[in-house]
Design a protein around this motif. Structure first.
Motif, PDB file in Angstrom:
ATOM      1  N   GLY A  60      -8.133  -7.299  58.530  1.00 44.42           N
ATOM      2  CA  GLY A  60      -8.199  -5.674  58.111  1.00 44.42           C
ATOM      3  C   GLY A  60      -6.829  -5.141  58.073  1.00 44.42           C
ATOM      4  N   LEU A  61      -5.833  -5.915  57.869  1.00 41.20           N
ATOM      5  CA  LEU A  61      -4.451  -5.225  57.823  1.00 41.20           C
ATOM      6  C   LEU A  61      -4.186  -5.072  56.505  1.00 41.20           C
ATOM      7  CD1 LEU A  61      -2.652  -7.099  60.748  1.00 41.20           C
ATOM      8  CD2 LEU A  61      -4.247  -5.174  60.839  1.00 41.20           C
ATOM      9  N   PHE A  62      -4.800  -5.215  55.724  1.00 40.77           N
ATOM     10  CA  PHE A  62      -4.453  -5.297  53.866  1.00 40.77           C
ATOM     11  C   PHE A  62      -4.373  -3.789  53.692  1.00 40.77           C
ATOM     12  CE2 PHE A  62      -6.555  -4.626  49.620  1.00 40.77           C
ATOM     13  CZ  PHE A  62      -5.542  -5.130  49.045  1.00 40.77           C
ATOM     14  N   GLU A  63      -3.219  -3.651  53.124  1.00 45.76           N
ATOM     15  CA  GLU A  63      -2.797  -2.130  52.510  1.00 45.76           C
ATOM     16  C   GLU A  63      -3.496  -1.972  51.143  1.00 45.76           C
ATOM     17  OE1 GLU A  63       0.555   0.070  54.885  1.00 45.76           O
ATOM     18  OE2 GLU A  63       1.044  -1.691  53.614  1.00 45.76           O
ATOM     19  N   GLY A  64      -2.955  -2.709  50.444  1.00 41.66           N
ATOM     20  CA  GLY A  64      -3.015  -2.591  48.665  1.00 41.66           C
ATOM     21  C   GLY A  64      -1.973  -3.512  48.061  1.00 41.66           C
ATOM     22  N   GLY A  65      -2.017  -3.747  46.778  1.00 42.51           N
ATOM     23  CA  GLY A  65      -1.325  -4.561  46.039  1.00 42.51           C
ATOM     24  C   GLY A  65      -1.459  -4.549  44.719  1.00 42.51           C
ATOM     25  N   LYS A  66      -0.803  -5.301  43.703  1.00 38.71           N
ATOM     26  CA  LYS A  66      -0.973  -5.353  42.152  1.00 38.71           C
ATOM     27  C   LYS A  66      -1.056  -6.784  41.836  1.00 38.71           C
ATOM     28  CE  LYS A  66       2.079  -1.104  41.584  1.00 38.71           C
ATOM     29  NZ  LYS A  66       2.502  -0.943  43.098  1.00 38.71           N
ATOM     30  N   PHE A  67      -1.808  -6.950  40.738  1.00 39.30           N
ATOM     31  CA  PHE A  67      -1.943  -8.286  40.055  1.00 39.30           C
ATOM     32  C   PHE A  67      -0.688  -8.160  38.923  1.00 39.30           C
ATOM     33  CE2 PHE A  67      -6.228  -7.827  41.695  1.00 39.30           C
ATOM     34  CZ  PHE A  67      -6.334  -9.176  41.869  1.00 39.30           C
ATOM     35  N   THR A  68      -0.298  -9.319  38.425  1.00 41.81           N
ATOM     36  CA  THR A  68       0.351  -9.512  37.452  1.00 41.81           C
ATOM     37  C   THR A  68      -0.532  -9.467  36.160  1.00 41.81           C
ATOM     38  OG1 THR A  68       0.186 -12.111  37.828  1.00 41.81           O
ATOM     39  CG2 THR A  68       2.249 -10.809  38.592  1.00 41.81           C
ATOM     40  N   TYR A 268     -10.312  -0.943  35.239  1.00 36.66           N
ATOM     41  CA  TYR A 268     -10.304  -0.105  36.397  1.00 36.66           C
ATOM     42  C   TYR A 268      -9.078   0.514  36.799  1.00 36.66           C
ATOM     43  CZ  TYR A 268     -13.788  -4.059  36.649  1.00 36.66           C
ATOM     44  OH  TYR A 268     -14.649  -4.903  36.699  1.00 36.66           O
ATOM     45  N   LEU A 269      -9.378   1.725  37.363  1.00 38.52           N
ATOM     46  CA  LEU A 269      -8.227   2.653  37.993  1.00 38.52           C
ATOM     47  C   LEU A 269      -8.311   2.415  39.582  1.00 38.52           C
ATOM     48  CD1 LEU A 269      -6.663   5.146  38.287  1.00 38.52           C
ATOM     49  CD2 LEU A 269      -8.587   6.579  38.430  1.00 38.52           C
ATOM     50  N   PHE A 270      -7.030   2.053  40.138  1.00 45.59           N
ATOM     51  CA  PHE A 270      -6.871   1.535  41.518  1.00 45.59           C
ATOM     52  C   PHE A 270      -5.976   2.743  42.042  1.00 45.59           C
ATOM     53  CE2 PHE A 270      -8.008  -2.625  40.632  1.00 45.59           C
ATOM     54  CZ  PHE A 270      -8.483  -3.360  41.668  1.00 45.59           C
ATOM     55  N   PHE A 271      -6.304   2.986  43.332  1.00 41.79           N
ATOM     56  CA  PHE A 271      -5.429   3.902  44.028  1.00 41.79           C
ATOM     57  C   PHE A 271      -5.361   3.968  45.455  1.00 41.79           C
ATOM     58  CE2 PHE A 271      -9.604   5.847  43.824  1.00 41.79           C
ATOM     59  CZ  PHE A 271      -9.726   6.431  44.891  1.00 41.79           C
ATOM     60  N   THR A 272      -4.794   4.586  46.212  1.00 35.77           N
ATOM     61  CA  THR A 272      -4.429   4.519  47.673  1.00 35.77           C
ATOM     62  C   THR A 272      -5.101   5.790  48.504  1.00 35.77           C
ATOM     63  OG1 THR A 272      -2.651   3.111  47.711  1.00 35.77           O
ATOM     64  CG2 THR A 272      -3.063   4.342  49.707  1.00 35.77           C
ATOM     65  N   GLY A 288      -3.095   3.628  55.025  1.00 33.61           N
ATOM     66  CA  GLY A 288      -3.929   3.814  53.808  1.00 33.61           C
ATOM     67  C   GLY A 288      -4.712   2.281  53.327  1.00 33.61           C
ATOM     68  N   LYS A 289      -5.504   2.824  52.384  1.00 29.72           N
ATOM     69  CA  LYS A 289      -6.322   1.499  52.060  1.00 29.72           C
ATOM     70  C   LYS A 289      -6.447   1.539  50.436  1.00 29.72           C
ATOM     71  CE  LYS A 289      -7.404  -0.676  55.847  1.00 29.72           C
ATOM     72  NZ  LYS A 289      -7.103  -2.087  56.039  1.00 29.72           N
ATOM     73  N   SER A 290      -6.734   0.486  50.027  1.00 30.77           N
ATOM     74  CA  SER A 290      -6.733   0.684  48.587  1.00 30.77           C
ATOM     75  C   SER A 290      -8.249   0.575  47.837  1.00 30.77           C
ATOM     76  CB  SER A 290      -6.403  -1.071  48.091  1.00 30.77           C
ATOM     77  OG  SER A 290      -6.357  -0.827  46.466  1.00 30.77           O
ATOM     78  N   TYR A 291      -8.482   1.708  46.961  1.00 32.88           N
ATOM     79  CA  TYR A 291      -9.786   1.846  46.468  1.00 32.88           C
ATOM     80  C   TYR A 291      -9.732   1.712  44.794  1.00 32.88           C
ATOM     81  CZ  TYR A 291     -11.329   4.200  50.796  1.00 32.88           C
ATOM     82  OH  TYR A 291     -11.745   4.228  52.035  1.00 32.88           O
ATOM     83  N   TRP A 292     -10.914   1.340  44.081  1.00 26.91           N
ATOM     84  CA  TRP A 292     -11.021   1.039  42.789  1.00 26.91           C
ATOM     85  C   TRP A 292     -12.163   1.779  42.128  1.00 26.91           C
ATOM     86  CZ3 TRP A 292     -12.393  -4.378  40.764  1.00 26.91           C
ATOM     87  CH2 TRP A 292     -13.323  -5.222  41.723  1.00 26.91           C
ATOM     88  N   VAL A 293     -12.047   1.995  41.008  1.00 26.48           N
ATOM     89  CA  VAL A 293     -13.053   2.772  40.224  1.00 26.48           C
ATOM     90  C   VAL A 293     -13.172   2.293  38.800  1.00 26.48           C
ATOM     91  CG1 VAL A 293     -11.943   4.818  39.781  1.00 26.48           C
ATOM     92  CG2 VAL A 293     -14.352   5.078  39.957  1.00 26.48           C
TER      93      VAL A 293
END
Length: 305
Positions: A60-68, A268-272, A288-293
């Motif tokens: 439960g410590l994940f904040e967010g990230g990016k795919f190549t 998808y749109l990702f944001f924090t 903060g946490k990562s969200y997508w829509v």
């Protein structure tokens, strides 16, 4: 040819060509299957969902990230718990499945369209046969001020934020979004965007559409929902930018939303979403946490011409 001019020409070539410096291998065709893409998470609709895959967030410590861009690597961060400081990781898709995470020094990076150049503020790295090069400066006009977020269109035009500091070392709360076009292999001086974008405080983290048809960024404005909100501006047929649109109550809340970006596949749109917490010693800690829509939310906001 002076050193700065050479560096800019090199950077320009990297932006436009996104050259592949890796040694080809059988794994180059080992792309994630549809069921493995985005770690197999059920995709969101027009209401944002928490992006918290079990494979990267067992504690439960994940904040967010990016795919190549090819979807085969995911760079992400964790903080709190056993990670007293923000710690960066990478996980790779190989031999038909996602492997184990490993720590990495790469953090908060944006990748070129081809995935072989990554940008962090006003610096960049290129992929080599053995990994990644050392950071190199992007040079003028990116090196004179602090940059938190930078984004590139398909034709190489860059959009970036800027932060200055006062005599006491405190950051300027206003900030601004600027752009610079790549002309004949050289970046022109920064051009600040108009009031349609540069209104409010803490303007940061721009994301430009590949065709420059819209711009996303976060900012604090009087018509917002709380902390920083995510706004969008669309480009009119005459090339001007229409007044900024708040992305609405589905995206923005009383908390702070920031770091919006659309995935390379355009789906998808990702944001924090998060807030600053004050510790007992008076220091502040971002949580903060990562969200997508579904990215269709963007088209639903586009003005009808």
């Amino acid at each position: 040819m002076n050193k700065i001019h050479f560096t800019l020409m090199l950077a320009g070539a990297l932006f436009l060509n996104a050259c592949n410096a890796r040694k080809p291998s059988a794994k180059d065709n080992d792309s994630p299957t549809k069921s493995a893409a985005y770690f197999g998470e059920d995709p969101p609709g027009l209401i944002p969902k928490l992006f918290d895959p079990e494979i990267v967030s067992p504690e439960g410590l994940f904040e967010g990230g990016k795919f190549t861009p090819d979807g085969k690597e995911y760079f992400f961060t964790k903080k709190n718990g056993k990670y007293k400081e923000r710690t960066s990781f990478v996980i790779r898709y190989e031999n038909g499945s996602w492997g184990n995470e490993t720590e990495t020094k790469l953090r908060w990076s944006r990748f070129s369209k081809g995935g072989d150049t990554l940008y962090a503020g006003n610096k960049y790295k290129t992929r080599t046969y053995t990994g990644w090069s050392e950071y190199k400066s992007l040079g003028t006009p990116f090196s004179d001020k602090l940059i938190m977020g930078i984004s590139f269109s398909d034709n190489g035009t860059s959009y970036f934020d800027e932060i200055e500091f006062d005599e006491s070392g405190k950051p300027d709360t206003v900030g601004a979004i600027s752009y610079s076009r790549l002309i004949n292999g050289k970046y022109e001086p920064r051009q600040k965007m108009g009031k349609e974008v540069n209104t409010g405080t803490w303007l940061a983290h721009p994301h430009i559409a590949p065709d420059e048809s819209y711009l996303l960024w976060d900012v604090r404005r009087e018509d917002g929902y709380g902390g920083s909100d995510i706004y969008i501006s669309f480009r009119a047929k005459d090339g001007s930018w229409v007044p900024a649109i708040n992305m609405g109550a589905q995206i923005n809340t009383v908390l702070s939303e920031s770091g919006a970006r659309v995935t390379d596949d355009g789906k998808y749109l990702f944001f924090t979403r998060g807030q600053w917490e004050v510790k007992e010693d008076g220091t502040r800690n971002w949580v903060g946490k990562s969200y997508w829509v579904d990215a269709k939310i963007i088209e639903n906001l586009r003005p009808k011409e």
